[in-house]
Design a protein around this motif. Sequence first.
Motif, PDB file in Angstrom:
ATOM      1  N   GLY A 236       0.774  -1.234   0.000  1.00  0.00           N
ATOM      2  CA  GLY A 236       0.000   0.000   0.000  1.00  0.00           C
ATOM      3  C   GLY A 236       0.803   1.280   0.000  1.00  0.00           C
ATOM      4  O   GLY A 236       1.977   1.306  -0.361  1.00  0.00           O
ATOM      5  N   GLY A 237       0.112   2.331   0.426  1.00  0.00           N
ATOM      6  CA  GLY A 237       0.650   3.685   0.364  1.00  0.00           C
ATOM      7  C   GLY A 237      -0.469   4.590  -0.108  1.00  0.00           C
ATOM      8  O   GLY A 237      -1.536   4.105  -0.499  1.00  0.00           O
ATOM      9  N   CYS A 238      -0.260   5.868  -0.055  1.00  0.00           N
ATOM     10  CA  CYS A 238      -1.347   6.788  -0.382  1.00  0.00           C
ATOM     11  C   CYS A 238      -1.401   7.063  -1.889  1.00  0.00           C
ATOM     12  O   CYS A 238      -0.459   7.622  -2.450  1.00  0.00           O
ATOM     13  N   PRO A 239      -2.510   6.703  -2.551  1.00  0.00           N
ATOM     14  CA  PRO A 239      -2.598   6.923  -4.002  1.00  0.00           C
ATOM     15  C   PRO A 239      -2.589   8.399  -4.386  1.00  0.00           C
ATOM     16  O   PRO A 239      -2.276   8.746  -5.515  1.00  0.00           O
ATOM     17  N   MET A 240      -2.942   9.296  -3.423  1.00  0.00           N
ATOM     18  CA  MET A 240      -2.941  10.726  -3.713  1.00  0.00           C
ATOM     19  C   MET A 240      -1.517  11.260  -3.833  1.00  0.00           C
ATOM     20  O   MET A 240      -1.303  12.396  -4.202  1.00  0.00           O
ATOM     21  N   ALA A 241      -0.554  10.455  -3.429  1.00  0.00           N
ATOM     22  CA  ALA A 241       0.842  10.894  -3.493  1.00  0.00           C
ATOM     23  C   ALA A 241       1.626   9.922  -4.370  1.00  0.00           C
ATOM     24  O   ALA A 241       2.804   9.723  -4.181  1.00  0.00           O
ATOM     25  N   LYS A 242       0.944   9.323  -5.355  1.00  0.00           N
ATOM     26  CA  LYS A 242       1.537   8.144  -5.995  1.00  0.00           C
ATOM     27  C   LYS A 242       2.775   8.416  -6.835  1.00  0.00           C
ATOM     28  O   LYS A 242       3.513   7.495  -7.110  1.00  0.00           O
ATOM     29  N   ASP A 243       3.004   9.673  -7.174  1.00  0.00           N
ATOM     30  CA  ASP A 243       4.241   9.955  -7.912  1.00  0.00           C
ATOM     31  C   ASP A 243       5.464   9.442  -7.153  1.00  0.00           C
ATOM     32  O   ASP A 243       6.461   9.085  -7.720  1.00  0.00           O
ATOM     33  N   GLU A 244       5.348   9.481  -5.831  1.00  0.00           N
ATOM     34  CA  GLU A 244       6.506   9.183  -4.992  1.00  0.00           C
ATOM     35  C   GLU A 244       6.252   7.971  -4.098  1.00  0.00           C
ATOM     36  O   GLU A 244       6.864   7.830  -3.057  1.00  0.00           O
ATOM     37  N   LEU A 245       5.315   7.103  -4.523  1.00  0.00           N
ATOM     38  CA  LEU A 245       4.855   6.059  -3.611  1.00  0.00           C
ATOM     39  C   LEU A 245       5.968   5.123  -3.127  1.00  0.00           C
ATOM     40  O   LEU A 245       6.680   4.527  -3.904  1.00  0.00           O
ATOM     41  N   THR A 246       6.076   5.036  -1.813  1.00  0.00           N
ATOM     42  CA  THR A 246       6.891   3.978  -1.213  1.00  0.00           C
ATOM     43  C   THR A 246       5.977   3.230  -0.280  1.00  0.00           C
ATOM     44  O   THR A 246       5.016   3.783   0.232  1.00  0.00           O
ATOM     45  N   GLY A 247       6.280   1.963  -0.033  1.00  0.00           N
ATOM     46  CA  GLY A 247       5.364   1.115   0.716  1.00  0.00           C
ATOM     47  C   GLY A 247       5.225   1.514   2.171  1.00  0.00           C
ATOM     48  O   GLY A 247       5.979   2.330   2.708  1.00  0.00           O
ATOM     49  N   ASN A 248       4.221   0.901   2.807  1.00  0.00           N
ATOM     50  CA  ASN A 248       4.066   1.058   4.248  1.00  0.00           C
ATOM     51  C   ASN A 248       5.209   0.355   4.976  1.00  0.00           C
ATOM     52  O   ASN A 248       5.919  -0.470   4.402  1.00  0.00           O
ATOM     53  N   MET A 249       5.344   0.685   6.251  1.00  0.00           N
ATOM     54  CA  MET A 249       6.302  -0.025   7.096  1.00  0.00           C
ATOM     55  C   MET A 249       5.817  -1.469   7.249  1.00  0.00           C
ATOM     56  O   MET A 249       4.690  -1.683   7.704  1.00  0.00           O
ATOM     57  N   PRO A 250       6.617  -2.469   6.832  1.00  0.00           N
ATOM     58  CA  PRO A 250       6.141  -3.857   6.919  1.00  0.00           C
ATOM     59  C   PRO A 250       5.997  -4.303   8.381  1.00  0.00           C
ATOM     60  O   PRO A 250       6.957  -4.258   9.153  1.00  0.00           O
ATOM     61  N   THR A 251       4.800  -4.751   8.735  1.00  0.00           N
ATOM     62  CA  THR A 251       4.529  -5.116  10.130  1.00  0.00           C
ATOM     63  C   THR A 251       5.441  -6.240  10.601  1.00  0.00           C
ATOM     64  O   THR A 251       5.947  -6.211  11.729  1.00  0.00           O
ATOM     65  N   GLU A 252       5.663  -7.252   9.723  1.00  0.00           N
ATOM     66  CA  GLU A 252       6.463  -8.399  10.168  1.00  0.00           C
ATOM     67  C   GLU A 252       7.907  -7.990  10.477  1.00  0.00           C
ATOM     68  O   GLU A 252       8.556  -8.553  11.346  1.00  0.00           O
ATOM     69  N   LYS A 253       8.388  -6.950   9.789  1.00  0.00           N
ATOM     70  CA  LYS A 253       9.749  -6.460  10.080  1.00  0.00           C
ATOM     71  C   LYS A 253       9.758  -5.778  11.442  1.00  0.00           C
ATOM     72  O   LYS A 253      10.664  -5.968  12.253  1.00  0.00           O
ATOM     73  N   MET A 254       8.732  -4.967  11.704  1.00  0.00           N
ATOM     74  CA  MET A 254       8.661  -4.313  13.021  1.00  0.00           C
ATOM     75  C   MET A 254       8.594  -5.359  14.126  1.00  0.00           C
ATOM     76  O   MET A 254       9.264  -5.235  15.154  1.00  0.00           O
ATOM     77  N   LEU A 255       7.779  -6.397  13.899  1.00  0.00           N
ATOM     78  CA  LEU A 255       7.650  -7.433  14.933  1.00  0.00           C
ATOM     79  C   LEU A 255       8.994  -8.120  15.173  1.00  0.00           C
ATOM     80  O   LEU A 255       9.351  -8.415  16.311  1.00  0.00           O
ATOM     81  N   SER A 256       9.753  -8.348  14.083  1.00  0.00           N
ATOM     82  CA  SER A 256      11.062  -8.992  14.264  1.00  0.00           C
ATOM     83  C   SER A 256      11.991  -8.070  15.058  1.00  0.00           C
ATOM     84  O   SER A 256      12.740  -8.522  15.923  1.00  0.00           O
ATOM     85  N   TYR A 257      11.917  -6.770  14.798  1.00  0.00           N
ATOM     86  CA  TYR A 257      12.744  -5.812  15.554  1.00  0.00           C
ATOM     87  C   TYR A 257      12.377  -5.856  17.036  1.00  0.00           C
ATOM     88  O   TYR A 257      13.247  -5.984  17.905  1.00  0.00           O
ATOM     89  N   PHE A 258      11.078  -5.781  17.322  1.00  0.00           N
ATOM     90  CA  PHE A 258      10.664  -5.703  18.728  1.00  0.00           C
ATOM     91  C   PHE A 258      10.920  -7.027  19.453  1.00  0.00           C
ATOM     92  O   PHE A 258      11.277  -7.025  20.630  1.00  0.00           O
ATOM     93  N   THR A 259      10.770  -8.146  18.753  1.00  0.00           N
ATOM     94  CA  THR A 259      11.074  -9.439  19.379  1.00  0.00           C
ATOM     95  C   THR A 259      12.561  -9.488  19.739  1.00  0.00           C
ATOM     96  O   THR A 259      12.925  -9.874  20.850  1.00  0.00           O
ATOM     97  N   ALA A 260      13.415  -9.065  18.798  1.00  0.00           N
ATOM     98  CA  ALA A 260      14.862  -9.087  19.055  1.00  0.00           C
ATOM     99  C   ALA A 260      15.234  -8.170  20.225  1.00  0.00           C
ATOM    100  O   ALA A 260      16.153  -8.464  20.995  1.00  0.00           O
ATOM    101  N   GLU A 261      14.500  -7.084  20.383  1.00  0.00           N
ATOM    102  CA  GLU A 261      14.782  -6.121  21.469  1.00  0.00           C
ATOM    103  C   GLU A 261      14.048  -6.494  22.764  1.00  0.00           C
ATOM    104  O   GLU A 261      14.070  -5.736  23.726  1.00  0.00           O
ATOM    105  N   LYS A 262      13.331  -7.627  22.733  1.00  0.00           N
ATOM    106  CA  LYS A 262      12.555  -8.090  23.899  1.00  0.00           C
ATOM    107  C   LYS A 262      11.518  -7.061  24.355  1.00  0.00           C
ATOM    108  O   LYS A 262      11.377  -6.741  25.530  1.00  0.00           O
ATOM    109  N   ILE A 263      10.825  -6.540  23.372  1.00  0.00           N
ATOM    110  CA  ILE A 263       9.764  -5.559  23.632  1.00  0.00           C
ATOM    111  C   ILE A 263       8.445  -6.212  23.232  1.00  0.00           C
ATOM    112  O   ILE A 263       8.346  -6.784  22.146  1.00  0.00           O
TER     113      ILE A 263
END
Length: 287
Positions: A236-263
């Motif tokens: 995803g991402g905002c279609p109103m800004a699609k000229d510059e679209l970059t994806g959302n922050m991937p949830t599974e990556k955040m979860l891996s970060y927080f698991t590694a940090e014991k959060i």
Amino acid sequence: MQQVKIIECPRDAMQGIKEWIPTEQKVQYLQSLLRCGFDTIDFGSFVSPKAIPQMQDTAEVLSKLDLSATNSKLLAIIANLRGAEDAVKHPEIDYLGYPFSISENFQMRNTHKTIAESLVLLQEILNLAHKNNKEVVAYLSMGFGNPYGDPWNVEIVGEWTEKLSAMGVKILSLSDTVGSSTPDIISYLFSNLIPKYPHIEFGAHLHTTPNAWHEKVDAAYKAGCRRFDGAIQGFGGCPMAKDELTGNMPTEKMLSYFTAEKISCNINPMSFESAHNEATKIFTKYH
Ligand SMILES: CC(=O)SCCNC(=O)CCNC(=O)[C@H](O)C(C)(C)COP(=O)(O)OP(=O)(O)OC[C@H]1O[C@@H](n2cnc3c(N)ncnc32)[C@H](O)[C@@H]1OP(=O)(O)O
């Protein structure tokens, strides 16, 4: 154990997809997300069907969700008073999300309003939400810069935070709508704003290219942010800004970060795996 709130944003993942995702498919996907333990699910929007056709069945989707076994709260995006009036009719909705842009061009592009008009609207939305026992999540869209050449610097972000705080905003999500944030700016903004406004819950709605996610999440967490928006696999991402679209922050990556940090994020790993599989099914089928 330290804890963070994860806000899953299937609305952000789906809203730009041209092909119609049938209502039943949306319901099935949301149902899988509701089992995961996310703090909040940004599940849909009450906006113009001409602007965002994919979200025009939000009320129907909501009526079909089984919310009996979830602790997740629901957030709907609104972009005008009419949308806010529609959203507050639904007792299942806890939060109205309003994209307040600090880029004049993007506010116009996204909601056909100037920043000045948007500020008046935000006050009306706050009043309406509070009268109906709902809270507003204000997004500071283009909070980390914009691709249109509009003025942006950390002082401007600070001035808008001050104004929104004075108006009664209690949850403020700094939004990297086009992925222009850097770890230094993320770190600077959160570490300065969080102590200055203890009554505001600050969030990070970050977008990212695949390689930059770790340094962005790390910078936000270490600067004190405890509220993170994401979308499974970064769809995803905002279609109103699609000229510059970059994806959302991937949830599974955040979860891996927080698991590694014991959060703790309170996410059930098996339910998350099922939701991840549902996401793969839906987003490989519909583009
Ligand atoms: C960063 C992010 O990801 S934020 C999320 C993505 N962005 C959005 O969701 C923003 C969506 N933007 C919008 O919905 C629009 O820009 C608006 C409604 C805010 C303003 O658009 P305008 O064209 O100025 O609105 P206007 O009031 O003239 O209405 C245009 C049409 O939309 C309809 N409409 C307006 N608001 C709504 C609403 N809340 N719900 C349903 N329909 C609506 C009107 O009935 C009208 O339809 P018609 O042409 O058939 O008569």
